[in-house]
Design a protein around this motif. Structure first.
Motif, mmCIF file in Angstrom:
data_model
loop_
_atom_site.group_PDB
_atom_site.id
_atom_site.type_symbol
_atom_site.label_atom_id
_atom_site.label_comp_id
_atom_site.label_asym_id
_atom_site.label_seq_id
_atom_site.Cartn_x
_atom_site.Cartn_y
_atom_site.Cartn_z
ATOM 1 N N GLY A 15 1.042 -1.185 0.026
ATOM 2 C CA GLY A 15 -0.044 0.001 0.028
ATOM 3 C C GLY A 15 0.861 1.130 -0.070
ATOM 4 O O GLY A 15 0.358 2.425 0.446
ATOM 5 N N GLY A 18 -0.567 4.491 -1.145
ATOM 6 C CA GLY A 18 -1.870 5.127 -0.340
ATOM 7 C C GLY A 18 -1.317 6.044 0.459
ATOM 8 O O GLY A 18 -0.428 6.422 0.737
ATOM 9 N N LEU A 19 -2.550 6.674 1.093
ATOM 10 C CA LEU A 19 -2.109 7.754 2.157
ATOM 11 C C LEU A 19 -1.326 7.434 3.210
ATOM 12 O O LEU A 19 0.025 8.067 3.231
ATOM 13 C CB LEU A 19 -3.445 7.958 2.778
ATOM 14 C CG LEU A 19 -3.510 9.062 3.618
ATOM 15 C CD1 LEU A 19 -3.335 10.391 3.137
ATOM 16 C CD2 LEU A 19 -4.878 9.132 4.521
ATOM 17 N N LEU A 20 -1.370 6.289 4.007
ATOM 18 C CA LEU A 20 -0.469 5.908 5.034
ATOM 19 C C LEU A 20 0.708 5.367 4.466
ATOM 20 O O LEU A 20 1.887 5.557 5.037
ATOM 21 C CB LEU A 20 -0.957 5.004 6.193
ATOM 22 C CG LEU A 20 -0.415 4.478 7.170
ATOM 23 C CD1 LEU A 20 -0.042 5.602 8.051
ATOM 24 C CD2 LEU A 20 -1.034 3.365 7.827
ATOM 25 N N GLY A 21 0.796 4.519 3.508
ATOM 26 C CA GLY A 21 1.875 3.847 2.868
ATOM 27 C C GLY A 21 2.942 4.781 2.425
ATOM 28 O O GLY A 21 4.205 4.471 2.730
ATOM 29 N N SER A 41 -2.338 -0.206 -8.661
ATOM 30 C CA SER A 41 -2.868 0.647 -9.742
ATOM 31 C C SER A 41 -1.822 1.814 -9.991
ATOM 32 O O SER A 41 -1.643 2.210 -11.081
ATOM 33 C CB SER A 41 -4.134 1.148 -9.627
ATOM 34 O OG SER A 41 -4.456 1.820 -8.719
ATOM 35 N N ASN A 51 -0.040 -7.531 -7.202
ATOM 36 C CA ASN A 51 -1.337 -7.664 -6.771
ATOM 37 C C ASN A 51 -1.427 -8.689 -5.557
ATOM 38 O O ASN A 51 -0.978 -9.815 -5.584
ATOM 39 C CB ASN A 51 -1.979 -8.152 -7.905
ATOM 40 C CG ASN A 51 -3.425 -8.567 -7.905
ATOM 41 O OD1 ASN A 51 -4.128 -8.080 -6.381
ATOM 42 N ND2 ASN A 51 -4.316 -9.184 -8.526
ATOM 43 N N LEU A 52 -1.823 -8.186 -4.421
ATOM 44 C CA LEU A 52 -1.728 -9.037 -3.296
ATOM 45 C C LEU A 52 -2.700 -10.183 -3.448
ATOM 46 O O LEU A 52 -2.765 -11.136 -2.467
ATOM 47 C CB LEU A 52 -1.932 -7.961 -1.997
ATOM 48 C CG LEU A 52 -1.008 -7.165 -1.661
ATOM 49 C CD1 LEU A 52 -1.488 -6.106 -0.517
ATOM 50 C CD2 LEU A 52 0.237 -7.645 -1.252
ATOM 51 N N ALA A 74 -2.023 -1.862 2.807
ATOM 52 C CA ALA A 74 -2.925 -2.001 1.775
ATOM 53 C C ALA A 74 -4.093 -2.535 2.234
ATOM 54 O O ALA A 74 -4.090 -3.655 2.993
ATOM 55 C CB ALA A 74 -2.311 -2.934 0.575
ATOM 56 N N ILE A 114 -1.816 -3.066 9.826
ATOM 57 C CA ILE A 114 -2.496 -1.724 10.134
ATOM 58 C C ILE A 114 -4.077 -2.286 10.128
ATOM 59 O O ILE A 114 -4.544 -2.615 9.237
ATOM 60 C CB ILE A 114 -2.321 -0.803 9.033
ATOM 61 C CG1 ILE A 114 -0.664 -0.549 8.905
ATOM 62 C CG2 ILE A 114 -2.939 0.467 9.414
ATOM 63 C CD1 ILE A 114 -0.051 -0.001 10.284
ATOM 64 N N TYR A 139 -16.734 -2.785 7.044
ATOM 65 C CA TYR A 139 -15.108 -2.312 7.159
ATOM 66 C C TYR A 139 -14.863 -2.842 7.995
ATOM 67 O O TYR A 139 -13.653 -3.779 8.165
ATOM 68 C CB TYR A 139 -15.311 -0.965 6.825
ATOM 69 C CG TYR A 139 -13.675 -0.265 6.913
ATOM 70 C CD1 TYR A 139 -12.874 -0.724 6.144
ATOM 71 C CD2 TYR A 139 -13.096 0.442 8.054
ATOM 72 C CE1 TYR A 139 -11.599 -0.536 6.397
ATOM 73 C CE2 TYR A 139 -12.230 0.971 8.298
ATOM 74 C CZ TYR A 139 -11.219 0.474 7.489
ATOM 75 O OH TYR A 139 -10.036 0.862 7.621
ATOM 76 N N PRO A 163 -6.818 5.360 14.280
ATOM 77 C CA PRO A 163 -8.156 6.085 14.031
ATOM 78 C C PRO A 163 -8.156 6.596 12.792
ATOM 79 O O PRO A 163 -7.023 6.599 11.785
ATOM 80 C CB PRO A 163 -8.349 6.933 15.144
ATOM 81 C CG PRO A 163 -6.957 7.323 15.663
ATOM 82 C CD PRO A 163 -6.074 6.198 15.297
HETATM 83 N N1 LIG Z 1 -7.518 6.504 6.065
HETATM 84 C C1 LIG Z 1 -7.805 6.216 7.267
HETATM 85 O O1 LIG Z 1 -8.430 7.127 7.748
HETATM 86 C C2 LIG Z 1 -7.676 5.084 8.112
HETATM 87 C C3 LIG Z 1 -8.021 4.977 9.375
HETATM 88 C C4 LIG Z 1 -7.815 3.670 10.180
HETATM 89 C C5 LIG Z 1 -7.064 2.650 9.662
HETATM 90 N N2 LIG Z 1 -6.617 2.770 8.273
HETATM 91 C C6 LIG Z 1 -6.205 1.875 7.841
HETATM 92 O O2 LIG Z 1 -4.677 2.051 7.478
HETATM 93 C C7 LIG Z 1 -4.486 1.317 6.075
HETATM 94 C C8 LIG Z 1 -3.757 2.453 5.115
HETATM 95 O O3 LIG Z 1 -5.120 3.037 4.601
HETATM 96 P P1 LIG Z 1 -4.990 4.387 3.730
HETATM 97 O O4 LIG Z 1 -5.863 5.324 3.986
HETATM 98 O O5 LIG Z 1 -3.406 4.589 3.485
HETATM 99 O O6 LIG Z 1 -5.369 3.432 2.365
HETATM 100 P P2 LIG Z 1 -5.578 4.091 0.878
HETATM 101 O O7 LIG Z 1 -4.771 5.427 0.775
HETATM 102 O O8 LIG Z 1 -6.918 3.725 0.468
HETATM 103 O O9 LIG Z 1 -4.533 2.954 0.019
HETATM 104 C C9 LIG Z 1 -4.764 1.742 -0.138
HETATM 105 C C10 LIG Z 1 -3.715 1.151 -0.999
HETATM 106 O O10 LIG Z 1 -4.111 -0.363 -1.015
HETATM 107 C C11 LIG Z 1 -3.371 -0.910 -2.320
HETATM 108 N N3 LIG Z 1 -4.109 -1.639 -3.029
HETATM 109 C C12 LIG Z 1 -5.514 -1.973 -3.119
HETATM 110 N N4 LIG Z 1 -5.759 -3.128 -3.769
HETATM 111 C C13 LIG Z 1 -4.524 -3.886 -4.030
HETATM 112 C C14 LIG Z 1 -4.433 -5.025 -4.540
HETATM 113 N N5 LIG Z 1 -5.233 -5.896 -5.109
HETATM 114 N N6 LIG Z 1 -2.831 -5.486 -4.449
HETATM 115 C C15 LIG Z 1 -2.046 -4.778 -3.806
HETATM 116 N N7 LIG Z 1 -2.393 -3.412 -3.377
HETATM 117 C C16 LIG Z 1 -3.782 -2.877 -3.164
HETATM 118 C C17 LIG Z 1 -3.533 0.590 -3.087
HETATM 119 O O11 LIG Z 1 -2.607 0.636 -4.173
HETATM 120 P P3 LIG Z 1 -2.723 1.390 -5.546
HETATM 121 O O12 LIG Z 1 -3.456 2.659 -5.238
HETATM 122 O O13 LIG Z 1 -1.600 1.547 -6.181
HETATM 123 O O14 LIG Z 1 -3.882 0.378 -6.330
HETATM 124 C C18 LIG Z 1 -3.187 1.615 -2.075
HETATM 125 O O15 LIG Z 1 -1.818 1.831 -2.141
HETATM 126 C C19 LIG Z 1 -5.351 0.272 5.873
HETATM 127 O O16 LIG Z 1 -5.237 -0.931 6.291
HETATM 128 C C20 LIG Z 1 -6.683 1.061 6.591
HETATM 129 O O17 LIG Z 1 -7.494 0.013 6.820
HETATM 130 C C21 LIG Z 1 -7.101 3.769 7.472
#
Ligand SMILES: NC(=O)c1ccc[n+]([C@@H]2O[C@H](COP(=O)([O-])OP(=O)(O)OC[C@H]3O[C@@H](n4cnc5c(N)ncnc54)[C@H](OP(=O)(O)O)[C@@H]3O)[C@@H](O)[C@H]2O)c1
Length: 314
Positions: A15, A18-21, A41, A51-52, A74, A114, A139, A163
């Motif tokens: 990931g 993504g935002l955190l990654g 993507s 692709n995980l 991710a 995470i 979720y 959070p």
């Molecule tokens: N955002 C929040 O407020 C929040 C709050 C609490 C916990 N969390 C947790 O924190 C973690 C990170 O969240 P985030 O907000 O950073 O998520 P995000 O921005 O939505 O990023 C999702 C990531 O998952 C990857 N991904 C999606 N499908 C995939 C696949 N089939 N194979 C490989 N990679 C795949 C995406 O890659 P591409 O974009 O390159 O496709 C992207 O890097 C998650 O576990 C989430 O549950 C988030």
């Protein structure tokens, strides 16, 4: 050719697009770790496209890179996607997480999965790691099942629950906090803001720092494993965050309207899922950026009033 000094501690980040990654990748990369990021993507050109859901691709990258640590960021977290594509989401959030945990165990890598405060129902905060989860929406359920799949396949793994996140974004929609900015800046239109759900907005840089500190502690102490909580400590509703954003940019907030009723549309949400972070704090782990400082840093590139931007930032 010039010798390049590659750090001998290796970390793989899923990931990473993504935002955190992105913040996690940066944190390790800047602190003497050899970091490889995986995306899907948006992977190319900076990251590996994995692709995980494809267990062969996952097996191969882990065998090739032999990471000491894997930070698994991710997941699918967009509520509309989670509710409308439940099976596909379960494949990513649960099955792929379990598989990754098994592959991590195969090379002796420390996996950080995470997770989220949405594993709790929000009726009896603050929550310790040992408190019983009871997710209210799909979720939260898939993330909790993902936790179980990880710990069943890798008894040395860690689960890090966090959070609502904010920080540097590619677009305002990327975070549930930054998405409010346009409603705040366009003050000619009144805007309803939730004032029912109690949140603890948490900076992605702080979570990234916690992941690195936890990994470095674990390298010295194999008893570091199991579930951990990390969170910002400023309690705010979305209405209060919007007012704080307005204040941070010297913008009016009188057009913002607090809505105190519990929301009737969309997935059920916990009223107050505050995470007790004392377990990590006792280990000397943690970093907290004040919301006002972090949000200004994250949002100023999206400020519409350029005059103000020039006088304040240049
Ligand atoms: N955002 C929040 O407020 C929040 C709050 C609490 C916990 N969390 C947790 O924190 C973690 C990170 O969240 P985030 O907000 O950073 O998520 P995000 O921005 O939505 O990023 C999702 C990531 O998952 C990857 N991904 C999606 N499908 C995939 C696949 N089939 N194979 C490989 N990679 C795949 C995406 O890659 P591409 O974009 O390159 O496709 C992207 O890097 C998650 O576990 C989430 O549950 C988030």
């Amino acid at each position: 050719m010039e010798d390049v000094d590659i750090p001998n501690r290796r970390v793989l980040i899923t990931g990473a697009t993504g935002l955190l990654g992105r913040a996690v990748y940066k944190e390790f990369n800047e602190n003497n770790w050899h970091a490889v990021g995986c995306g899907y993507s948006r992977a190319r050109p900076k990251f590996e496209r994995i692709n995980l859901l494809n267990s062969v691709e996952v097996h191969d990258i882990i065998q090739d890179f032999q990471p000491h640590v894997i930070v698994h960021c991710a997941a699918e977290r967009r509520p509309d996607v989670v509710e409308s594509q439940a099976d596909a989401v379960s494949q990513l959030n649960v099955t792929a997480s379990g598989n990754l945990a098994k592959e991590a165990a195969g090379v002796g890598a420390f996996l950080i999965y995470i997770s989220t405060d949405y594993v709790f129902d929000g009726t009896n905060p603050p929550y310790k790691e040992s408190d019983a989860p009871n997710p209210l929406n799909l979720y939260g359920k898939t993330k909790l099942e993902g936790e179980k799949a990880v710990l069943e396949n890798n008894e040395g793994a860690a689960v890090l629950r966090i959070p609502i996140l904010y920080g540097e974004v590619e677009n305002l929609e990327e975070s549930a906090v930054t998405v409010m900015f346009d409603k705040v800046q366009f003050s000619n239109k009144s805007a309803n803001m939730d004032h029912w759900q109690q949140r603890f907005p948490t900076n992605i840089k702080d979570v990234a720092c916690v992941c690195r500190q936890l990994s470095e502690k674990r390298m010295l102490d194999p008893s570091i494993k199991g579930t951990f909580h990390w969170s910002g400590n400023e309690q705010m509703t979305k209405y209060e965050m919007a007012c704080a954003i307005a204040d941070a940019f010297n913008l009016p907030s009188s057009h913002l309207r607090p809505i105190t009723d519990s929301p009737v549309v969309g997935a059920l949400r916990p009223r107050n899922a505050q995470l007790d972070c004392s377990k990590l704090e006792m280990l000397g782990i943690g970093q907290r950026t004040p919301f006002r400082v972090g949000i200004r840093e994250s949002l100023w590139p999206f400020l519409v009033d350029k005059r103000w931007r020039q006088t304040v930032f240049h």
